[in-house]
Design a protein around this motif. Structure first.
Motif: not given
Length: 648
Positions: A235-238, A372-378, A392-396, A422-432
């Motif tokens: 749960h700490r990955i993102g 330049k990247a608001y709101p993807e970046w704060a 948010t998680p990118g492709e990283e 697990m949908s929220y975890w998947s959304r926050e990490t980008g992992l499926r």
């Protein structure tokens, strides 16, 4: 019997090895899922699994993976979020399984760079640089210099100084200023030595921050390839990836950068190349003056002004006026790229470090002010530093996690699913996940614990809120005769409750976060049976106190993130109307589940959780109670609150 039943079953090898062994079907089920993943999947698949407290997930993760690695001569990379769990794995769990399973897998522990000594930085400080630390007459310097001659690992934990001692910041092998392969001491580097050892081990234990920081700095992959990637505390990955990607720059960075000492030490070399020391000093002085002006203006910002949604032409112009002379000087030093490869670069070393750090400073300053990247970046000013972080998680994360393992990835945590999904975890990490597993608790929680939901009659922002919470907490602590963990949503409230409890005259210890190091507070909480521990959100995790020392947990409110926090504000802007349902609410459910999980840590524990927030029961559309363990729930209303107690 299946392979895992022979290990985890009622008559398996673990039952014969541990005298107090308790069979847990959830642990065996989890181990079988990992075993099947390793032996039955086609290609590299991801298993996401929630294994509540008491399942024994470390053994369930490690046993099938270690057997597979031994059979196939493969390597396991085990990532965690904390150094405490890393050390437990390396010092206890893995050696135990090596013995129980009759294996001989070599293990390596990789800590973060900042936990190792940088020989170059320490060498620079030999000539009296450490003597000024804490005015100790050079005692710290002598201790460090003697230890440098003796240490084989360079692990800073071998030093006797308390956490936060300034010596660590002066000699740690941080990324900033690291010359990598150009460093003249690279062959003796302790960080590189740890990496070399890890590359020959079959089980490597590291942490998420190190993993993502390496990728963020190098732009490449983690230097330890693996066949099996295990992600505990998943749960700490993102959070870890966003922390590793964070950008920050401060007035102190500028002050350190614009000192002339690196140039003075190479004066003859620079003048031989036609560079004027007077012009260099003038350029540095001008940049320092302009940076003081910029950061001085930022220092007057307050409240909502500290969060940037768009760039300020004024600040950008000031940043360019600072960066221009710095980049001109960097260009003058471009000859270092070739000459640093020569055999004797010692005289060039300070300049090479300055050039590298100057480039990083200019990039960070521009990035934080261009917005330049608001709101993807704060983007925000915290009173000391300009900061920017992704929200948010990118492709990283998917790219980093899938770059190495050829066989399998397992991501596990005690708190990972929201309402069974697990949908929220998947959304926050980008992992499926290719496979999902949500296990139930091995304990009969409905018999061991109860949940009380209290209506206080005041809201969080009301003037009397802190006083009411403090009075209610004091009442229940007295009623329970201590033995309570209190988890509060702010330092302000923690101080108010702490003051109330300290003034109540209890005959047992009131332990408050910040009084002593976290490890010492937890040690006392476990040892002093009736003690009370009062802390904030950081104590929602890692507090493992089975038995009667903790049979009551008090939580002041549903842990919704503060909408004014810069990263939360940016995320809410990005998500729009769906922010609360998609992000805020599921995140609060996970955090609340973590807090509630502090109560029952063994099959013999009993007690109650008090949640001083009636919205958990009142707002049925939020489904807060459905996200928690299925236990008896009691709703309580505070009718009146007095200094000497409360009526119910």
């Amino acid at each position: 019997m299946t392979a895992m039943e022979k290990i985890f079953g009622q008559t398996g090898v673990l039952s014969r090895y541990f005298s107090g062994f308790e069979y847990r079907r959830q642990q065996q089920r989890f181990a079988e899922e990992v075993w099947d993943l390793l032996h039955g999947s086609e290609g590299c698949e991801l298993l996401a699994a929630e294994a509540p407290t008491g399942v024994g997930k470390s053994f369930a993760l490690l046993a099938p993976a270690m057997l597979w690695a031994s059979e196939h001569q493969g390597r396991i990379l085990f990532l965690t979020a904390t150094i405490t769990l890393q050390e437990q794995l390396v010092q206890k769990d893995i050696p135990t399984l090596n013995s129980v399973l009759e294996l001989d897998l070599e293990t390596a522990l990789l800590k973060g760079r900042g936990r190792y000594l940088c020989l170059r930085r320490a060498e620079e400080l030999k000539e009296g640089g450490l003597l000024s630390l804490r005015g100790d007459g050079g005692a710290a310097a002598r201790t460090v210099l003697q230890w440098m001659e003796e240490t084989e690992t360079g692990d800073l934990e071998e030093l006797p100084f308390p956490s936060g001692h300034p010596v660590y910041a002066r000699i740690a092998a941080v990324s900033q200023g690291c010359l990598g392969n150009r460093c003249p001491l690279r062959r003796q580097c302790f960080v590189q030595a740890a990496l070399r050892k890890a590359q020959s081990a079959q089980v490597v234990v590291a942490n998420y921050h190190l993993f993502f920081s390496h990728i963020a700095v190098t732009g490449g992959t983690f230097p330890i390839p693996c066949d099996v990637l295990i992600c505990d505390e998943a749960h700490r990955i993102g959070e870890a990836e966003r922390s590793a990607s964070k950008v920050a720059v401060s007035a102190e960075d500028a002050t350190q950068l614009f000192k002339a000492s690196p140039f003075s030490s190479a004066r003859e070399l620079l003048e031989a190349r036609g560079l004027s020391m007077e012009e260099i000093r003038d350029g540095l002085s001008d940049a320092q003056s302009r940076s003081e002006r910029l950061f001085g203006e930022l220092g007057f910002l307050a409240g909502a002004e500290r969060t940037f949604r768009e760039s300020s032409e004024r600040y950008l112009n000031q940043a360019e006026q600072i960066a221009r002379p710095v980049e001109e000087l960097r260009s003058m030093l471009s000859f270092l790229e070739e000459e640093m490869d020569e055999e004797n670069p010692d005289s060039l070393l300070p300049l090479a470090i300055w050039r590298q750090e100057a480039g990083l400073f200019c990039r960070n300053l521009r990035w934080c002010l261009e917005v330049k990247a608001y709101p993807e970046w704060a983007y925000w000013w915290d009173g000391q530093r300009l900061n920017s972080a992704p929200v948010t998680p990118g492709e990283e994360i998917p790219e980093a996690m899938t770059a190495h393992p050829s066989q399998a990835i397992v991501a596990a945590s005690a708190t990972m699913a929201v309402n069974g999904s697990m949908s929220y975890w998947s959304r926050e990490t980008g992992l499926r996940p290719d496979r999902e597993l949500v296990l139930d608790s091995p304990f009969p929680l409905e018999e061991q614990m109860a949940l009380w939901v209290l209506y206080l009659g005041v809201r969080t922002g009301d003037r009397d809120y802190d006083r009411r919470v403090a009075t209610v907490v004091e009442y229940f602590v007295r009623k329970n005769e201590g033995r309570t963990l209190v988890l509060l949503g702010s330092y302000r409230l923690m101080n108010a409750v702490g003051e109330e409890l300290l003034g109540a005259g209890f005959p047992y210890s009131i332990l408050i976060q910040g009084q002593e190091p976290r490890s010492r507070l937890l040690e006392r909480f476990r040892a002093e049976e009736q003690s009370v521990l009062v802390g904030t959100v950081s104590f929602r995790e890692g507090v493992d106190v089975p038995g009667v020392c903790c049979n009551q947990v008090i939580i002041d409110r549903i842990p919704f993130s503060h909408p004014g926090e810069p990263t939360v504000e940016a995320r809410n802007t990005l998500e729009g109307r769906g922010a609360f349902r998609n992000v805020t609410l599921p995140q609060a459910k996970l955090l609340l589940k973590q807090a509630v999980g502090r109560l029952i840590r063994s099959s013999t524990d009993t007690g109650r959780v008090l949640l001083l927030d009636d919205r958990a029961a009142e707002r049925r559309d939020w489904k807060i109670l459905e996200s928690l363990p299925r236990v008896p729930v009691r709703r309580v209303k505070v009718r009146n609150s007095r200094k000497d107690g409360a009526e119910w």
